[in-house]
Design a protein around this motif. Structure first.
Motif, PDB file in Angstrom:
ATOM      1  N   ASP A 175     -12.120   9.740   1.598  1.00 28.60           N
ATOM      2  CA  ASP A 175     -11.325   9.212   2.705  1.00 28.60           C
ATOM      3  C   ASP A 175     -12.240   8.571   3.755  1.00 28.60           C
ATOM      4  N   GLU A 222       0.804  -1.221   0.000  1.00 26.16           N
ATOM      5  CA  GLU A 222       0.000   0.000   0.000  1.00 26.16           C
ATOM      6  C   GLU A 222       0.838   1.271   0.000  1.00 26.16           C
ATOM      7  N   CYS A 253      -2.035   3.574  -0.418  1.00 28.87           N
ATOM      8  CA  CYS A 253      -3.184   3.263  -1.284  1.00 28.87           C
ATOM      9  C   CYS A 253      -4.424   3.022  -0.425  1.00 28.87           C
ATOM     10  N   LYS A 254      -5.559   3.428  -0.953  1.00 23.33           N
ATOM     11  CA  LYS A 254      -6.815   3.178  -0.252  1.00 23.33           C
ATOM     12  C   LYS A 254      -7.169   1.698  -0.328  1.00 23.33           C
ATOM     13  N   THR A 261      -5.143   7.658  -3.039  1.00 18.18           N
ATOM     14  CA  THR A 261      -4.316   7.468  -1.851  1.00 18.18           C
ATOM     15  C   THR A 261      -4.975   8.080  -0.615  1.00 18.18           C
ATOM     16  N   LYS A 262      -4.385   7.764   0.509  1.00 17.35           N
ATOM     17  CA  LYS A 262      -4.774   8.363   1.788  1.00 17.35           C
ATOM     18  C   LYS A 262      -3.485   8.693   2.548  1.00 17.35           C
TER      19      LYS A 262
END
Length: 272
Positions: A272, A185, A212-213, A203-204
């Protein structure tokens, strides 16, 4: 006192009956003279089942021509209903065919992601693996004696001045490809000061790192959707427990807008 005037009404009735009999005989001769077609039989059956006229009824409305017209109308009405029923059945069969679930090793998936997925990237390493799935080389051919390894080489580590693929990756044509089942991730980007770049995909920001989400895997600094559920559909359709899937070349793949999470498809969200 007996009247000498002849009974004209009785004579007319008698003449009408003889006329009807003559017409019936003429029709019978005509039918016997030529083979009856299916339409002839249908017409004869309709004449026999005339609901207006009873057998032996010689009234005007029971004349042969009127009875034939009613029979033809009745036959046309029945055919219209049969045609409508067959048409409706054909539509139902077509709808059932369209909804049929396809499966098999050569079936192409439907309603799949248009953008590149992580699963497509994984196909890139198959040429550089042994039949047992072992990587043939971890060396990208890059050097890191002066500068660090290029990001374009993928997940690398500098070892003995060489750009080597990180654990879980395999080198092919100077780039580190993830092994099957490997999903990282971390994109390598940071977000301590600024937000993650949109070029890294979905992304977060977590602890200053661009990750990566859920349902996304990182490759060469960018997140790609993971769509392979791990299920197969070569001999039967995908299990409904895997969610909205499509069979693609024997694999159960999530449909567009869904990502694989622990073997089942979940709705992918950019939020998010």
């Amino acid at each position: 006192e007996l009247s000498s005037t002849p009974d004209t009404s009785a004579s007319s009735a008698m003449a009408g009956r003889w006329t009807m009999r003559a017409l019936g005989a003429s029709l019978l001769v005509s039918v016997m003279a030529s083979p009856m077609t299916m339409d002839d039989f249908e017409l004869a059956e309709a004449l026999a089942s005339d609901e207006v006229c009873a057998p032996g009824d010689d009234s005007a409305e029971c004349g042969l021509e009127l009875r034939q017209l009613r029979a033809q109308h009745k036959k046309a009405h029945v055919k219209a209903h049969v045609s409508e029923a067959l048409s409706a059945e054909s539509v139902d069969v077509q709808a059932s065919s369209d909804e049929a679930v396809l499966f098999g090793p050569d079936v192409e998936g439907q309603d799949m992601w248009a953008e590149t997925t992580y699963d497509q990237i994984l196909l890139g390493i198959t040429a550089n693996l042994t039949s047992e799935g072992e990587c043939l080389s971890m060396d990208t051919g890059g050097s890191c004696s002066v500068f660090g390894c290029k990001e374009s080489r993928g997940a690398t580590e500098c070892k003995n001045s060489k750009c080597m693929c990180a654990s879980g990756y395999c080198a092919q044509a100077g780039t580190c490809f993830p092994k099957k089942g490997q999903c990282l991730e971390d994109t390598g980007g940071t977000c301590s000061v600024a937000t993650c770049s949109s070029s890294r995909g979905a992304t977060k920001c977590s602890s200053g790192k661009c990750l990566c989400k859920l349902g996304g895997c990182s490759w060469k600094g960018k997140c790609y959707p993971l769509t392979d559920t791990g299920g197969t559909c070569s001999v039967k359709s995908c299990a409904t427990s895997r969610g909205p899937t499509t069979c693609h070349r024997g694999r159960c793949i999530c449909k567009n807008g869904y990502v694989a999470v622990q073997g089942s498809c979940q709705k992918f969200t950019e939020e998010d």
